[in-house]
Design an enzyme around this catalytic site. Sequence first.
Site, mmCIF file in Angstrom:
data_model
loop_
_atom_site.group_PDB
_atom_site.id
_atom_site.type_symbol
_atom_site.label_atom_id
_atom_site.label_comp_id
_atom_site.label_asym_id
_atom_site.label_seq_id
_atom_site.Cartn_x
_atom_site.Cartn_y
_atom_site.Cartn_z
ATOM 1 C CE LYS A 90 -4.055 -1.751 0.618
ATOM 2 N NZ LYS A 90 -4.493 -2.872 0.941
ATOM 3 C CD GLU A 112 -10.231 4.210 0.601
ATOM 4 O OE1 GLU A 112 -10.173 5.572 0.308
ATOM 5 O OE2 GLU A 112 -9.362 2.720 0.731
ATOM 6 C CB SER A 380 -0.301 -8.286 -0.648
ATOM 7 O OG SER A 380 -1.143 -8.947 -0.299
HETATM 8 C C1 LIG Z 1 -5.400 -3.857 1.332
HETATM 9 C C2 LIG Z 1 -4.101 -5.292 1.084
HETATM 10 C C3 LIG Z 1 -4.570 -6.217 -0.057
HETATM 11 C C4 LIG Z 1 -6.196 -5.887 -0.403
HETATM 12 O O1 LIG Z 1 -6.094 -4.913 -1.447
HETATM 13 P P1 LIG Z 1 -5.172 -5.142 -3.441
HETATM 14 O O2 LIG Z 1 -5.466 -3.628 -3.666
HETATM 15 O O3 LIG Z 1 -6.041 -5.852 -3.778
HETATM 16 O O4 LIG Z 1 -4.022 -5.642 -3.434
HETATM 17 C C5 LIG Z 1 -4.031 -7.326 -0.188
HETATM 18 N N1 LIG Z 1 -3.502 -7.237 0.684
HETATM 19 C C6 LIG Z 1 -2.701 -6.660 1.673
HETATM 20 C C7 LIG Z 1 -1.584 -7.143 2.452
HETATM 21 C C8 LIG Z 1 -2.803 -5.485 2.103
HETATM 22 O O5 LIG Z 1 -2.815 -4.893 2.625
#
Ligand SMILES: *Cc1c(COP(=O)(O)O)cnc(C)c1O
Length: 407
Positions: A90, A112, A380
């Site tokens: 993020k 948000e 992620s």
């Molecule tokens: C917010 C988040 C997601 C989901 O958001 P995307 O916009 O689909 O990437 C996935 N993994 C993590 C660790 C997140 O914080």
Amino acid sequence: MKSYQVDENGFYGKFGGAYIPEILYKTVEDLKKAYLPIIESEEFQKEYRALLRDYVGRPSPLYLAKRMSEKYGCQLYLKREDLNHTGAHKINNAIGQILIAKKMGKTRIVAETGAGQHGVATATVCALMNMPCRVYMGATDVERQHVNVERMKMLGAEVFPVQSGNKTLKDATNEAIRDWCCHPSDTFYIIGSTVGPHPYPDMVARLQSIISEEIKWQLKEKIGRDYPDYLMACVGGGSNAAGTIYHYIDDERVKIILGEAGGLGIDTDKTAASMQIGTLGILHGSRIKLMQTDDGQIVEPYSISAGLDYPGTGPIHCNLYETGRAQVLPANDDEALRAAFELTRLEGIIPALESAHALALLPKIKDQFKPTDIVVLTVSGRGDKDLGTYLANRGTLPDPPSEGGSK
Ligand SMILES: *Cc1c(COP(=O)(O)O)cnc(C)c1O
């Protein structure tokens, strides 16, 4: 060559666009005119890339996970977004958007958040840039992601618990948009994913495209060619997936496999698998596949993972799914939990629950893999924020074999 990129009206096939209230028209129009020249300017690129390197800690490693590779019969590389400052992908987007906000002369930031990861990333860059920051968060999420709420407050942000709907991400987004409508001229709305009206999905995808830019040279360095056979990621709104595939989207040699949140199963009413079960509708300014009733009321989504608990998915991914460019599979709560424990035990990496929804696809698709196939899967985020959930669900999972010793 076919392009899956945005067209001049903000559409990806039949998805996307900018369905906004009149009062935001000028604000969104200004952003639409400004974002590309800013992002492409030398000044922005210099500042953005310096912060990604020295503040976020990029490039994030591309790690060959040997034990997982052996288990799934492929060469599995993990793109380690979990190692970024603040613990997820993020921050790449938050840094880019706050630089754009400053260049546009905005003085007030709203955001948000679901799991709190985007809220923390936004609060972080606001502290860094000395900007006031208001974060809207569903009251349910405020409870289940308490540590992130405290982090945001410590960083100086104001956190507003939202009491409408089922008090999660959709409701927080409604409230952030409401705030934006009341202060359109001085406020920049930092959206955390590839959702919202055009140009947000394209802007966020570009700001996350650093992920696939790095994968290209990292693969070239490691295996001598700059593309994998498979790219895998989880999808909530779609930003980490968009960044992972951005520079490969028109390269048909690369198969794309995405995991969305199945919840308790797509045949139950507790799911967030909007691409599997959604129908065409408009939410938060964009035409997407949406979980809704026949008369257009939003069906409340459910996922064990707060970051995937959204009734839609961004227009980019809806289009990839509809055109067949990407294979999108649901991963249920229990499958994601099992995958998270597996990665932890086999590689010593505790992933975010969201990321575990991508890992959970490996057992489902392993028969497609040849042992020489190069698979890049984006982790992620890291799992610190999910420890409570992991501990609460430990008992339901088989313990991996152990040689004894202390537990
Ligand atoms: C917010 C988040 C997601 C989901 O958001 P995307 O916009 O689909 O990437 C996935 N993994 C993590 C660790 C997140 O914080």
